[in-house]
Scaffold this active site. Structure first.
Site, PDB file in Angstrom:
ATOM      1  N   GLY A  73       0.805  -1.210   0.000  1.00  0.00           N
ATOM      2  CA  GLY A  73       0.000   0.000   0.000  1.00  0.00           C
ATOM      3  C   GLY A  73       0.835   1.255   0.000  1.00  0.00           C
ATOM      4  O   GLY A  73       2.066   1.210  -0.045  1.00  0.00           O
ATOM      5  N   ASP A  91       8.919 -10.617   8.574  1.00  0.00           N
ATOM      6  CA  ASP A  91       9.506  -9.737   7.552  1.00  0.00           C
ATOM      7  C   ASP A  91      10.521  -8.790   8.185  1.00  0.00           C
ATOM      8  O   ASP A  91      10.512  -7.589   7.938  1.00  0.00           O
ATOM      9  CB  ASP A  91       8.407  -8.955   6.843  1.00  0.00           C
ATOM     10  CG  ASP A  91       8.872  -8.400   5.489  1.00  0.00           C
ATOM     11  OD1 ASP A  91       9.881  -8.910   4.959  1.00  0.00           O
ATOM     12  OD2 ASP A  91       8.241  -7.462   4.979  1.00  0.00           O
TER      13      ASP A  91
END
Length: 566
Positions: A28, A139
């Protein structure tokens, strides 16, 4: 990337006015935005059309947010709010000054080993807190580590990263940067555990030391290297790196997860031990300075009366049943806020507080008759959870002291009972600020063999209420003559008794439930260990111990506090 190819600067998104595009990634876009309801400037992440329309992602994000909500770790960046408007998922976060570690390494090259260790230790603290709560990040990479000007490090993208599958990351083109830090088991059918985060953090440490990831090349070659190639030795890549770091990296990046460090704290401790003695002192000093630095206050911007915005839909989604209003809407009365610590953010200049709110979708229910409460003054007494304790005080206090105690240490009880009232008064008068530290080295001297850790955990549950006076009261109450257990006593205090003590000083039900459930035991263990290391840095032999920033305080002199604050 779908749905966000064009900048939406200058447009309205629900109650948010999008001022500036500050980041763009596979999941995003991130905007500096004005929240016209709460009258503050925030970082707003608008999730891509693909993720926003994915019901599985929506469900996972809710679940991961609830899990991450148990985190009360200062190095985890939280969010203010998240939800859905016009079918698009969003995350509202605090916006502060800072730079991500990847950008820092590109600009500055490899970090000095003490600085690298200090940053990794802070991120390790965040990960250990998450792992203790049953959450994994998935991550960990330099792009997801934010470093302030004072070298205070934050781990971002909790919740979003763990809610997104590896397959989805591949579809969105995010895996290229992530591959450099992915553990071997994540490329196979094997179930990846929290130790994949430890592997990734070790890769980050390697890159901080050498300036490059452990393995480089195209996607297939990097994947193959993680699985089959020998683990590189940083001392052979960059002159001056102590050879001891080779063993640290080798264990942290072990191909077999069971051969890695058990916790990120173990990795951090090994990295610290690999430093030369002088550099160990430098790393400790970097940590101390970063923790003392005042966290920035979110900026605000005046908002004109009668601002217009479309209402948000509930989280469940579906076609919005309304359009933009034809006349200005009143500020909406909202349902009570559900306080959680959702550890999720983006690679932008973000920092977090400790208590954060996940609001129910707001609804217009008539005009408000009273103005919103004014923000606290800049010099207000505040509470901040640190890597090794809790700070209570005003930013204008001329003197800051460190106080170290152990919950069943008899002299600690005498010290607190003698001086707590005077310390509280000096803090309230903004003459003094205090960094409170609790250790647990006498656990085995308690009847339950873990009372000290449970007491430390209870103190962090109370700290999560973000009330400086309440925290100081509970800290002192732990050492009350009618409550503090003694060494080798036939009994100590149960979690129910600790919860009742918190209730008597005014703690809210969320803190009481936290104590009864033992939710912060992992955090307590980590922070007590960090506090012990900080204490060792002062060459202290035990507790109680007081440090005034430059020297040991002789607290046996009854006038010590008066002398300190003048």
């Amino acid at each position: 990337m779908d749905g966000t190819a064009e900048s939406r600067e200058g447009t309205q998104f629900g109650p948010y006015r999008l001022r500036r595009l500050v980041g763009r990634g596979g999941m995003g876009d991130v905007y500096e935005a004005e929240d016209t309801v709460r009258e503050r400037i925030v970082a707003l992440k608008l999730m891509s059309e693909t993720l926003s329309s994915d019901p599985d992602f929506r469900t996972r994000m809710q679940r991961e947010a609830r899990t991450a909500g148990r985190l009360q770790e200062p190095h985890v960046v939280p969010i203010h709010d998240f939800g859905e408007i016009d079918g698009q998922l969003y995350v509202d976060m605090r916006l502060i000054n800072g730079v991500d570690l990847a950008a820092m390494l590109r600009r500055q090259g490899p970090l000095a080993p003490p600085r690298a260790v200090a940053i990794v230790r802070q991120i390790g603290s965040a990960l250990d807190a998450a792992h203790a709560a049953g959450a994994t990040h998935r991550d960990v990479k330099p792009e997801n580590i934010l470093v302030s000007a004072d070298d205070f490090a934050y781990l971002v993208d909790f919740g979003i990263a763990s809610a997104t599958t590896d397959e989805k990351l591949t579809q969105l083109g995010n895996t290229v940067g992530t591959l450099y830090y992915m553990a071997p088991e994540r490329f196979s059918e094997s179930h990846a555990t929290y130790r994949a985060d430890i592997y990734a953090l070790t890769c980050v440490l390697y890159e901080c030391l050498t300036g490059s990831p452990p393995y480089q090349g195209d996607q297939l070659s990097v994947m193959g290297a993680h699985i089959n190639q020998a683990i590189p030795r940083p001392s052979t890549v960059r002159p001056g790196i102590p050879v001891a770091f080779d063993a640290v990296i080798a264990r942290g990046m072990a191909k077999n997860p069971e051969d890695r460090y058990v916790t990120c704290g173990d990795l951090s401790a090994a990295a610290h031990a690999a430093l030369a003695t002088a550099d160990q002192d430098r790393a400790t000093d970097i940590l101390r300075r970063s923790q003392v630095a005042k966290l920035p206050v979110p900026s605000t911007h005046p908002v004109s009366p009668g601002t217009r915005w479309p209402q948000p839909t509930p989280w469940a989604g579906g076609a919005p049943p309304w359009g933009p209003p034809s006349s200005p809407l009143p500020r909406s009365a909202r349902q009570p806020w559900l306080w959680v610590g959702v550890a999720v953010a983006v690679v932008v200049a973000l920092a977090g507080g400790l208590g954060i709110a996940l609001a129910h979708p707001w609804r217009s229910s008539g005009p408000r008759t009273s103005a919103p409460p004014p923000p606290p003054p800049a010099d207000a007494v505040e509470l901040r959870v640190l890597n090794d304790g809790v700070f209570v005080g005003s930013s204008v206090a001329p003197t800051t002291i460190d106080i170290f105690n152990e919950p069943i240490c008899p002299p600690c009880g005498s010290f607190i009972r003698s001086y707590a009232s005077d310390i509280d008064t000096a803090v309230a008068d903004k003459q003094l600020a205090v960094r409170y530290h609790l250790l647990n080295f006498l656990d085995d001297q308690s009847h339950s063999k873990n009372y000290s850790t449970r007491a430390v955990a209870a103190s962090y549950c109370v700290a999560g209420q973000n009330d400086p006076k309440l925290y100081a009261s509970f800290y002192s109450a732990l050492f009350g003559s009618d409550f503090q257990p003694q060494e080798n006593a036939a009994s100590d205090r149960t979690d129910a008794e600790l919860a009742h003590l918190a209730q008597t000083v005014g703690a809210e039900p969320t803190a009481i439930s936290c104590i009864k459930s033992g939710a912060d035991l992992g955090t307590a263990q980590t922070k007590a260990t960090n506090a012990s290391e900080t204490l060792a840095g002062f060459n202290a032999s035990g507790t109680p111990f007081v440090w005034d920033g430059s020297m040991v305080v002789n607290y046996q002199d009854p006038s010590w506090l008066a002398r300190l604050i003048g």
